[in-house]
Design an enzyme around this catalytic site. Structure first.
Site, mmCIF file in Angstrom:
data_model
loop_
_atom_site.group_PDB
_atom_site.id
_atom_site.type_symbol
_atom_site.label_atom_id
_atom_site.label_comp_id
_atom_site.label_asym_id
_atom_site.label_seq_id
_atom_site.Cartn_x
_atom_site.Cartn_y
_atom_site.Cartn_z
ATOM 1 N N ASP A 128 49.131 40.471 32.116
ATOM 2 C CA ASP A 128 47.898 39.965 31.524
ATOM 3 C C ASP A 128 47.786 38.462 31.747
ATOM 4 O O ASP A 128 48.681 37.696 31.353
ATOM 5 C CB ASP A 128 47.918 40.275 30.019
ATOM 6 C CG ASP A 128 46.552 40.158 29.366
ATOM 7 O OD1 ASP A 128 45.601 39.758 30.042
ATOM 8 O OD2 ASP A 128 46.453 40.468 28.167
ATOM 9 N N ASP A 129 46.706 38.035 32.390
ATOM 10 C CA ASP A 129 46.432 36.599 32.594
ATOM 11 C C ASP A 129 47.560 35.886 33.348
ATOM 12 O O ASP A 129 47.863 34.726 33.077
ATOM 13 C CB ASP A 129 46.195 35.892 31.258
ATOM 14 C CG ASP A 129 44.961 36.372 30.531
ATOM 15 O OD1 ASP A 129 44.232 37.208 31.082
ATOM 16 O OD2 ASP A 129 44.726 35.916 29.398
ATOM 17 N N LYS A 186 40.587 32.087 34.936
ATOM 18 C CA LYS A 186 40.080 33.280 34.266
ATOM 19 C C LYS A 186 38.612 33.134 33.879
ATOM 20 O O LYS A 186 38.178 32.067 33.472
ATOM 21 C CB LYS A 186 40.926 33.541 33.008
ATOM 22 C CG LYS A 186 40.468 34.696 32.146
ATOM 23 C CD LYS A 186 41.375 34.852 30.941
ATOM 24 C CE LYS A 186 40.866 35.950 30.008
ATOM 25 N NZ LYS A 186 41.780 36.168 28.868
ATOM 26 N N HIS A 238 49.170 36.873 28.481
ATOM 27 C CA HIS A 238 47.874 36.529 27.867
ATOM 28 C C HIS A 238 47.931 35.195 27.122
ATOM 29 O O HIS A 238 47.182 34.279 27.402
ATOM 30 C CB HIS A 238 47.471 37.659 26.928
ATOM 31 C CG HIS A 238 46.179 37.465 26.236
ATOM 32 N ND1 HIS A 238 44.973 37.465 26.895
ATOM 33 C CD2 HIS A 238 45.891 37.269 24.926
ATOM 34 C CE1 HIS A 238 43.995 37.287 26.027
ATOM 35 N NE2 HIS A 238 44.526 37.165 24.833
ATOM 36 N N ARG A 285 40.551 46.218 33.948
ATOM 37 C CA ARG A 285 41.315 47.432 33.669
ATOM 38 C C ARG A 285 40.496 48.687 33.968
ATOM 39 O O ARG A 285 41.022 49.682 34.486
ATOM 40 C CB ARG A 285 41.789 47.412 32.216
ATOM 41 C CG ARG A 285 42.821 46.335 31.976
ATOM 42 C CD ARG A 285 42.918 45.872 30.525
ATOM 43 N NE ARG A 285 43.583 44.585 30.499
ATOM 44 C CZ ARG A 285 44.900 44.428 30.428
ATOM 45 N NH1 ARG A 285 45.685 45.492 30.316
ATOM 46 N NH2 ARG A 285 45.422 43.226 30.457
ATOM 47 N N HIS A 291 42.568 48.282 25.765
ATOM 48 C CA HIS A 291 41.345 47.465 25.838
ATOM 49 C C HIS A 291 40.197 48.140 26.590
ATOM 50 O O HIS A 291 39.367 47.481 27.219
ATOM 51 C CB HIS A 291 41.637 46.095 26.437
ATOM 52 C CG HIS A 291 40.800 45.014 25.815
ATOM 53 N ND1 HIS A 291 40.981 43.670 26.057
ATOM 54 C CD2 HIS A 291 39.765 45.088 24.939
ATOM 55 C CE1 HIS A 291 40.102 42.966 25.375
ATOM 56 N NE2 HIS A 291 39.354 43.809 24.687
ATOM 57 N N SER A 328 43.942 43.085 23.080
ATOM 58 C CA SER A 328 44.843 41.945 23.287
ATOM 59 C C SER A 328 45.641 41.629 22.021
ATOM 60 O O SER A 328 45.181 41.841 20.901
ATOM 61 C CB SER A 328 44.039 40.700 23.690
ATOM 62 O OG SER A 328 43.356 40.922 24.900
ATOM 63 N N ASP A 342 45.852 41.369 35.860
ATOM 64 C CA ASP A 342 44.463 41.747 35.582
ATOM 65 C C ASP A 342 43.473 40.641 35.900
ATOM 66 O O ASP A 342 42.297 40.900 36.116
ATOM 67 C CB ASP A 342 44.304 42.212 34.120
ATOM 68 C CG ASP A 342 44.416 41.076 33.114
ATOM 69 O OD1 ASP A 342 45.070 40.044 33.403
ATOM 70 O OD2 ASP A 342 43.861 41.230 32.005
ATOM 71 N N ASN A 343 43.908 39.403 35.914
ATOM 72 C CA ASN A 343 43.071 38.259 36.290
ATOM 73 C C ASN A 343 43.935 37.010 36.248
ATOM 74 O O ASN A 343 45.121 37.073 35.919
ATOM 75 C CB ASN A 343 41.845 38.101 35.371
ATOM 76 C CG ASN A 343 42.140 38.158 33.899
ATOM 77 O OD1 ASN A 343 41.770 39.117 33.218
ATOM 78 N ND2 ASN A 343 42.835 37.154 33.366
ATOM 79 N N LYS A 403 48.909 47.369 26.482
ATOM 80 C CA LYS A 403 47.538 47.026 26.106
ATOM 81 C C LYS A 403 46.540 47.977 26.777
ATOM 82 O O LYS A 403 46.594 48.195 27.973
ATOM 83 C CB LYS A 403 47.267 45.578 26.523
ATOM 84 C CG LYS A 403 45.818 45.125 26.368
ATOM 85 C CD LYS A 403 45.682 43.679 26.803
ATOM 86 C CE LYS A 403 44.227 43.261 26.924
ATOM 87 N NZ LYS A 403 44.078 41.847 27.338
ATOM 88 N N CYS A 451 39.538 40.872 30.970
ATOM 89 C CA CYS A 451 40.407 42.019 30.665
ATOM 90 C C CYS A 451 39.787 43.400 30.860
ATOM 91 O O CYS A 451 40.210 44.168 31.718
ATOM 92 C CB CYS A 451 40.914 41.894 29.233
ATOM 93 S SG CYS A 451 41.977 40.474 28.961
#
Length: 535
Positions: free
Chosen positions: A37-38, A325, A244, A81, A132, A155, A294-295, A130, A77
């Site tokens: 994540d991130d 992001k 994240h 996904r 989401h 998150s 994811d980004n 996660k 996010c």
């Protein structure tokens, strides 16, 4: 050129069969997709020499193939996904921005997930981490193709915890008595604790963040072991809480070169190393492991955000705001990616093919010997020839949807064609200093040549021969892409909100606290479960 001998032809055929026939020779392979994540492109030491906290990931890259021009399907996010699990952009699958803790809907039910396709093909399917993509009713992972789920519904900063730790600005812990504490920042969740689910049951609320990585590793190992013992192939989707924002310090008192973020990065790296070890212990070469993000990094978190590497979006930075992001600059969607599959995916290889998380769906479906769902179009490609090292050709055109920084979310206003990147809209997300970059529309578009300008600093001069030569090609590709989406079977996500759908295991307790025996089960309309709504 001479005619090859029969012996040489036979040797070549054996090599090709050994590489290409994962089903015919070895049966259906297992799949593990690990989504960070991130995470920044530069958070992988194999990508960026300054990063020292990822020895396990670097070893994974050394034993597999590293993809350096790999992109998330969106820069935030939920859309990212949704695209990974459907192979379709948000403009098609309906998920264009993030779902909230009060969201009634989720990934539209008429969209088919990768887990649903693989389960139909005989796979055991598990999701850990996660989600989401909607937590209410049939949007829960157990209703979207996953036999087993263990994780958090959104998150890990979207609910209070007892040890919130390291956020910018800091958020208070969950209240224990009386009403929730008043805080000045509206982005701190204070009234409802973050829940941890096992299937449809809340097993802990609030989550103990300090032990979450350990629990994920344990549950992943248990799922792999059970699936292996059953004799069925498995698909494990492991969506990490890292990176994240590091809401806890996994190594208190042990300084890292990058402080709290570096310590959290080391914890993520160790977790990935553990998953690889477990998978190999059940048969090395039987499991394809795909690690990506994811980004890009969440720049407004300052020292708690990841490294962009060289993808700094210099043109945008000169005008204010972040280029990471939520943006369509390279730092927003270019993410680390490694694929490990001994005996099939070449080791010590670096690929510069233009690939995306969109490709995971059609590639794994093909390797499993399954068929893509009918009556819809896909943005992802079956890139197995690239994985096997036979080709380095990926997407001819790759679309980058607006993800919150500028333009209408989900709309396509940036695209890649070969080495060229075109922007019809630009804008900067919130930066560490609190600035944002204003949305600017460009007609004709800004065009960068990434081969010469990876920092996206200086767009081509519109009067130049290069610009005039590439503009018609880009314009035609852009028009064709938009027409293709308009002609597709497009879904619409339900973004309505209702506080009654917030996961809460006990309204009698402040912040919905519950542990162990006080766990509660959500109302999930499936034939296999008898459930009650916990509100």
């Amino acid at each position: 050129m001479g005619t090859p001998s029969p012996q040489a032809v036979l040797v070549l055929a054996v090599v090709l069969v050994g590489l290409w026939a994962p089903r015919g020779v070895y049966g259906q392979p297992n799949f593990i997709v690990i989504l960070a994540d991130d995470v920044g492109w530069g958070d992988l030491g194999a990508n960026w020499a300054e990063t020292k906290e990822t020895p396990h990931l670097d070893q994974l890259a050394a034993e597999g193939t590293r993809f350096v021009d790999f992109h998330s399907a969106a820069s935030t996010c939920s859309p990212s996904r949704a695209s990974l699990l459907t192979g379709r952009l948000g403009a098609r699958n309906g998920v264009t921005h993030n779902f909230a803790i009060t969201s009634v809907g989720g990934l539209p039910l008429n969209e088919t997930t990768l887990a649903e396709v693989l389960r139909e093909a005989g796979y055991s399917t598990g999701a850990i981490g996660k989600w989401h993509l909607g937590h209410h009713g049939r949007h829960h992972p157990n209703s979207r193709g996953f036999d087993y789920y263990f994780g958090i519904p959104y998150s890990h900063d979207m609910g209070c915890t007892d040890t919130p730790g390291y956020n910018l600005p800091p958020c208070p812990p969950c209240p224990r008595h009386g009403t929730a504490a008043r805080v000045a920042r509206k982005d701190c969740y204070t009234e409802v604790a973050l829940p941890l689910f096992e299937n449809v049951t809340i097993v802990q609320q609030p989550v103990a963040l300090g032990s979450l990585a350990t629990r994920y590793a344990e549950e992943a190992a248990r799922f792999i072991r059970r699936a292996s013992e059953s004799g069925r192939p498995f698909f494990l989707y492991l969506a990490l809480a890292h990176m994240h924002v590091p809401l806890w310090d996994p190594q208190p008192g042990l300084p890292s070169g990058r402080g709290i973020y570096g310590a959290s990065l080391s914890e993520m790296d160790a977790l990935v190393g553990r998953i690889k070890e477990v998978a190999d212990s059940h048969g090395k070469g039987k499991t394809l492991l795909w690690f990506t993000g994811d980004n890009g990094p969440w720049a407004q978190k300052c020292e708690l955000a990841g490294r962009l590497g060289p993808f700094v979006g210099a043109w945008q930075r000169q005008r204010g705001g972040s280029s990471a992001k939520q943006t369509t600059w390279e730092g927003g969607h270019r993410v680390p990616a490694v694929v490990y599959w001994p005996g099939h995916v070449p080791a010590k290889r670096t690929s510069r093919a233009l690939l995306s998380t969109l490709d995971i769906f059609p590639t794994l479906v093909a390797l499993a010997g399954a068929a893509l769902p009918p009556n819809r179009r896909f943005d992802g490609l079956d890139v197995s020839p690239v994985l096997f090292g036979w080709s380095d050709e990926g997407h001819k055109v790759l679309l980058h949807p607006n993800s919150g920084a500028a333009g209408k979310v989900g709309e396509i206003e940036a695209l890649r064609l070969a080495q060229y990147k075109a922007f019809y809209t630009t804008g900067g997300a919130m930066a560490c200093d609190g600035s944002t970059g204003p949305a600017e529309h460009h007609q004709p578009p800004l065009i960068f040549n990434l081969d010469r300008d990876i920092q996206e600093q200086e767009p081509l001069d519109v009067a130049s021969r290069e610009y005039q030569a590439v503009l018609p090609v880009i314009s035609r590709a852009y028009t064709q892409a938009l027409e293709d989406i308009a002609a597709d079977n497009v879904s619409v996500a339900d973004y309505s909100k209702d506080p009654a759908v917030i996961p809460c295991c006990s309204v009698q307790h402040v912040a919905c606290r519950c542990h162990g025996a006080h766990a509660a089960t959500l109302d999930l309309p499936t034939e296999r479960r008898t459930a009650r709504l916990c509100l």
